[in-house]
Design an enzyme around this catalytic site. Structure first.
Site, PDB file in Angstrom:
ATOM      1  N   CYS A 258      23.997   6.263  13.814  1.00 17.50           N
ATOM      2  CA  CYS A 258      23.210   5.390  14.695  1.00 17.50           C
ATOM      3  C   CYS A 258      23.601   3.917  14.558  1.00 17.50           C
ATOM      4  O   CYS A 258      23.886   3.240  15.548  1.00 17.50           O
ATOM      5  CB  CYS A 258      21.710   5.595  14.469  1.00 17.50           C
ATOM      6  SG  CYS A 258      21.049   4.889  12.952  1.00 17.50           S
ATOM      7  N   HIS A 307      16.452   4.039  11.823  1.00 18.49           N
ATOM      8  CA  HIS A 307      17.149   4.433  13.044  1.00 18.49           C
ATOM      9  C   HIS A 307      17.206   3.248  13.996  1.00 18.49           C
ATOM     10  O   HIS A 307      16.269   2.461  14.103  1.00 18.49           O
ATOM     11  CB  HIS A 307      16.463   5.607  13.734  1.00 18.49           C
ATOM     12  CG  HIS A 307      17.300   6.209  14.826  1.00 18.49           C
ATOM     13  ND1 HIS A 307      18.448   6.928  14.579  1.00 18.49           N
ATOM     14  CD2 HIS A 307      17.175   6.166  16.182  1.00 18.49           C
ATOM     15  CE1 HIS A 307      18.992   7.323  15.720  1.00 18.49           C
ATOM     16  NE2 HIS A 307      18.243   6.859  16.705  1.00 18.49           N
ATOM     17  N   HIS A 319      21.479   6.019  22.066  1.00 21.72           N
ATOM     18  CA  HIS A 319      21.684   6.081  20.620  1.00 21.72           C
ATOM     19  C   HIS A 319      22.522   7.294  20.229  1.00 21.72           C
ATOM     20  O   HIS A 319      22.795   8.176  21.046  1.00 21.72           O
ATOM     21  CB  HIS A 319      20.336   6.106  19.894  1.00 21.72           C
ATOM     22  CG  HIS A 319      19.487   7.318  20.188  1.00 21.72           C
ATOM     23  ND1 HIS A 319      18.473   7.748  19.355  1.00 21.72           N
ATOM     24  CD2 HIS A 319      19.460   8.199  21.247  1.00 21.72           C
ATOM     25  CE1 HIS A 319      17.869   8.818  19.863  1.00 21.72           C
ATOM     26  NE2 HIS A 319      18.458   9.110  21.005  1.00 21.72           N
TER      27      HIS A 319
END
Length: 346
Positions: A258, A307, A319
């Site tokens: 990520c 994240h 993402h």
């Protein structure tokens, strides 16, 4: 600022990557995640356990990323210190040669000055303790001796600092190996669980990922403009990676975790971001309300900030979500990860 609509998929070769076979062989990747929300309560048994292991593996991934960045910086510092020490040693050798010439000249004139003998000794501390001896040397010789002593002190300091940095580097590399082992252990356990699935269950898991990929292709991003040119450029770069696979610790150009996706995208826009999602959460301007985000802003997810992705517009995040998945658009509301805040850069 230009508006952002979902571009045409640039890498069709990746869009079919998640077949039933791939769903059972995702142990080679992992993404930063947190234990914030429990796995989907509608998922039972093996799949719930796999989801939890992936979350734990992705938490370890961000720790790995941060430790790797630290190790890289320490290595650069050690290299710089060793280069500086080598240069100083060369300068010191030149000064020692000059002192040798002075000593030779004095010897020819009837003997070596005691202070020069001290300076040329193998125990420089003895000379430092008797620095008053410099008064017995002519002003011309004194300057060379003082420079010699200053170089000795500087060289010793650099060597001491380099030794400490080397110790830090060894410890950091040990920590890095521990994080890597933790990630691989979580993924191996997940793979073992996946291997227990029936063919029908594997097909169902693959179909779920395929549905997510199809939803990404159909994502309606609206036409909202970005808030900054750099943010727009980074977002456009990230959009070009849709369909690329998630791989833990990867930061492009053909696979990402990520924070690897966001840091890679901003590099394309001329901005260097820290490597981890936690670090990226604390740069730029914080945007607390989801409704105030614009395409190209970073969006920080989970209470441990583990994240990160791009706000894509119309309630969507772009993402690299998790092991076995691809870079894709996804509705924030159904991502299963709580929104913490946004970050505007540029």
């Amino acid at each position: 600022m230009s508006s952002h609509r979902r571009p045409k998929q640039p890498n069709p070769a990746y869009t079919g990557i998640l077949t039933a076979t791939a769903a059972a062989a995702v142990a080679v990747s992992a993404a930063p995640a947190s234990a914030d929300p429990l796995p989907d309560p509608n998922k039972k048994g093996v799949q719930a356990q796999v989801d939890r292991l992936y979350e734990e593996a992705t938490q370890a991934t961000e720790k790995y990323n941060g430790t790797k960045e630290k190790a890289n910086k320490l290595q650069q510092q050690v290299d710089d210190m060793q280069d500086a020490a080598a240069r100083q040693q060369g300068d010191l050798n030149d000064l020692r040669a000059q002192l040798g010439l002075l000593a030779a000249a004095q010897y020819r004139d009837g003997g070596i000055d005691p202070a020069l003998q001290l300076a040329l000794s193998t125990d420089p501390d003895t000379y430092l303790e008797k620095a008053s001896a410099l008064d017995r040397i002519s002003a011309r010789h004194s300057g060379t001796l003082r420079q010699f002593l200053a170089q000795q002190r500087a060289l010793q300091q650099h060597r001491t600092e380099a030794t400490q940095k080397l110790t830090d580097l060894r410890e950091t590399r040990t920590e890095l190996a521990d994080h890597k082992k933790a990630i691989q252990g979580k993924l191996a356990k997940a793979q073992q669980l996946l291997n227990t699935l029936t063919a029908e269950e594997r097909a169902e898991a693959a179909a779920e990922e395929q549905r997510a990929s199809r939803a990404s292709v159909r994502a309606d991003l609206g036409n909202q403009a970005s808030a900054s040119q750099r943010g727009a450029a980074a977002f456009q770069a990230a959009q070009s990676r849709v369909g690329m696979p998630y791989v833990w610790g990867a930061d492009g150009p053909n696979s990402f975790d990520c924070s690897g996706l966001t840091s890679w995208a901003f590099r394309q826009a001329g901005i260097s971001l820290p490597r981890t999602s936690q670090q990226q959460a604390n740069v730029g301007t914080r945007i607390n309300n989801l409704g105030d985000l614009r395409p190209g802003d970073l969006i920080i997810m989970r209470s441990d900030l583990s994240h990160v992705g791009f706000y894509a517009g119309n309630g969507q995040i772009l993402h690299s979500p998790k092991p076995g998945a691809q870079v894709r658009y996804e509705a924030i509301a159904t991502s299963g990860m709580p929104f913490m805040w946004g970050v505007r850069i540029g």
